[in-house]
Design an enzyme around this catalytic site. Structure first.
Site, PDB file in Angstrom:
ATOM      1  CB  ILE A   1      -0.974  -0.022   1.187  1.00  0.00           C
ATOM      2  CG1 ILE A   1      -2.031  -1.106   0.974  1.00  0.00           C
ATOM      3  CG2 ILE A   1      -1.645   1.340   1.372  1.00  0.00           C
ATOM      4  CD1 ILE A   1      -3.008  -1.266   2.121  1.00  0.00           C
TER       5      ILE A   1
ATOM      6  NE  ARG B   1      -6.690  -2.601  10.530  1.00  0.00           N
ATOM      7  CZ  ARG B   1      -6.861  -2.659   9.218  1.00  0.00           C
ATOM      8  NH1 ARG B   1      -6.770  -1.539   8.501  1.00  0.00           N
ATOM      9  NH2 ARG B   1      -7.119  -3.814   8.627  1.00  0.00           N
TER      10      ARG B   1
ATOM     11  CB  VAL C   1      -4.775   5.248   4.758  1.00  0.00           C
ATOM     12  CG1 VAL C   1      -5.425   6.536   4.275  1.00  0.00           C
ATOM     13  CG2 VAL C   1      -3.320   5.158   4.288  1.00  0.00           C
TER      14      VAL C   1
ATOM     15  CD  GLU D   1     -12.029   2.425  12.495  1.00  0.00           C
ATOM     16  OE1 GLU D   1     -12.298   1.460  11.739  1.00  0.00           O
ATOM     17  OE2 GLU D   1     -10.962   3.057  12.453  1.00  0.00           O
TER      18      GLU D   1
ATOM     19  CG  ASP E   1     -10.200   5.786   5.847  1.00  0.00           C
ATOM     20  OD1 ASP E   1     -11.356   6.230   5.754  1.00  0.00           O
ATOM     21  OD2 ASP E   1      -9.891   4.613   5.544  1.00  0.00           O
TER      22      ASP E   1
ATOM     23  CG  HIS F   1     -11.696   1.690   8.500  1.00  0.00           C
ATOM     24  ND1 HIS F   1     -11.341   0.922   9.584  1.00  0.00           N
ATOM     25  CD2 HIS F   1     -10.930   1.227   7.461  1.00  0.00           C
ATOM     26  CE1 HIS F   1     -10.405   0.048   9.229  1.00  0.00           C
ATOM     27  NE2 HIS F   1     -10.149   0.209   7.938  1.00  0.00           N
TER      28      HIS F   1
END
Length: 315
Positions: free
Chosen positions: A151, A231, A229, A259, A254, A278
């Site tokens: 990523i 965790r 982006v 969360e 994000d 997310h």
């Protein structure tokens, strides 16, 4: 690793996936209370997507014949708590190749929107206010990518056309990548003060939990932007709030900790922060790529060939 029979649990209908081997019985389960069949017959478990860890690992203790756990996420932290219930030799595979494009798109979206003041303009549009003036550009800025896996590399691929001044890469250990050298995590203290934008793409591990704490944030330059982006628990939320409330740093998140971000949480209304729910991997690109991965993995499994993306093996 040959398996010519047994159940395969999928979070979407088998009829939607081209190229599945016909030797398995396919069961659809996406985290519902009732199991679709006896878990004891499952040999290949594709985990539900974006469900809680408790839901994801619930069938694992009842799956003695299980050989493969295939996540549909790049991260595997939501599954780790159930691995102790599995027999030795079970392979845990992640979804490398599924989320890179979509997550990298969102990382760039968050970066550009934050630098160019888009949240302020959208709120201004709602109030019929005209917020002209000069805003930050990505061009000529220095970007630090923390977590240079697939990523992180996809993020860099998309940064290159924006004429950044410098792109610096950090991973768990130093190495050389196609775009240039990758620094080790131990080098972060000396790299952070030079970055205008810090993009977090690292997986959540015991080494990265709370990595972005008061010391990390304190080393970032005044006015720098933190983009997460990865965790949520990679970032120490109270430490980030302290920097945001002071006005010294900006953030685009994000993922958050906690969360989902509950109503009334101070991150919702902290200054200079953009929050998305997310959705890095949750785009139109997800389903086709996920289904191709599942078909490819099951074809290899049925033929006795090594599966891809093995992260660890139990036992």
């Amino acid at each position: 690793m040959t398996a010519t029979t047994g159940d395969v649990w999928l979070p979407f209908p088998a009829a939607e996936i081209d190229g599945l081997p016909d030797s398995f019985r396919y069961r659809q389960w996406d985290g519902e209370d009732a199991f679709p069949a006896d878990p004891a017959d499952c040999v290949f478990y594709v985990t539900p997507y974006m469900k809680s860890p408790a839901v994801t690992v619930r069938p694992l203790p009842k799956m003695p014949a299980l050989r493969i756990v295939q996540t549909l996420t790049a991260g595997i932290d939501h599954v780790l708590g159930g691995l102790a219930d599995l027999a030795p030799g079970v392979r845990l595979c992640n979804a490398r190749g599924v989320h890179e494009a979509s997550t990298a798109e969102l990382a760039l979206t968050l970066t550009l929107a934050s630098l160019r003041g888009i949240p302020r303009m959208v709120r201004g549009q709602d109030r019929e206010e005209w917020h002209g003036g000069f805003y930050e550009a990505l061009a000529d800025r220095s970007v630090l990518i923390v977590g240079y896996g697939s990523i992180g590399a996809a993020v860099e691929d998309r940064l290159v056309p924006f004429e950044c001044g410098r792109i610096t890469r950090v991973a768990r250990s130093a190495r050389t990548a196609p775009h240039g050298p990758v620094h080790a995590l131990a080098d972060l203290p000396g790299l952070l003060p030079e970055a205008d934008v810090v993009v977090l793409c690292t997986p959540l591990t015991e080494d990265t939990r709370g990595l972005v704490g008061a010391d990390f944030l304190g080393r970032m330059k005044d006015g720098a932007l933190l983009v997460n982006v990865a965790r949520g628990p990679v970032v120490d939320t109270p430490a980030l709030l302290t920097e945001l409330d002071s006005g010294r740093l900006h953030a685009a998140l994000d993922v958050t900790d906690p969360e989902p971000l509950p109503a009334g949480h101070p991150l919702w209304h902290a200054p200079n922060v953009l929050v998305t729910p997310h959705v890095g991997g949750s785009s139109s690109a997800f389903a086709p790529r996920a289904k191709r991965l599942v078909a490819r993995q099951l074809t290899r499994f049925a033929a006795g060939e090594p599966v891809e993306n093995t992260v660890l093996v139990t036992g």
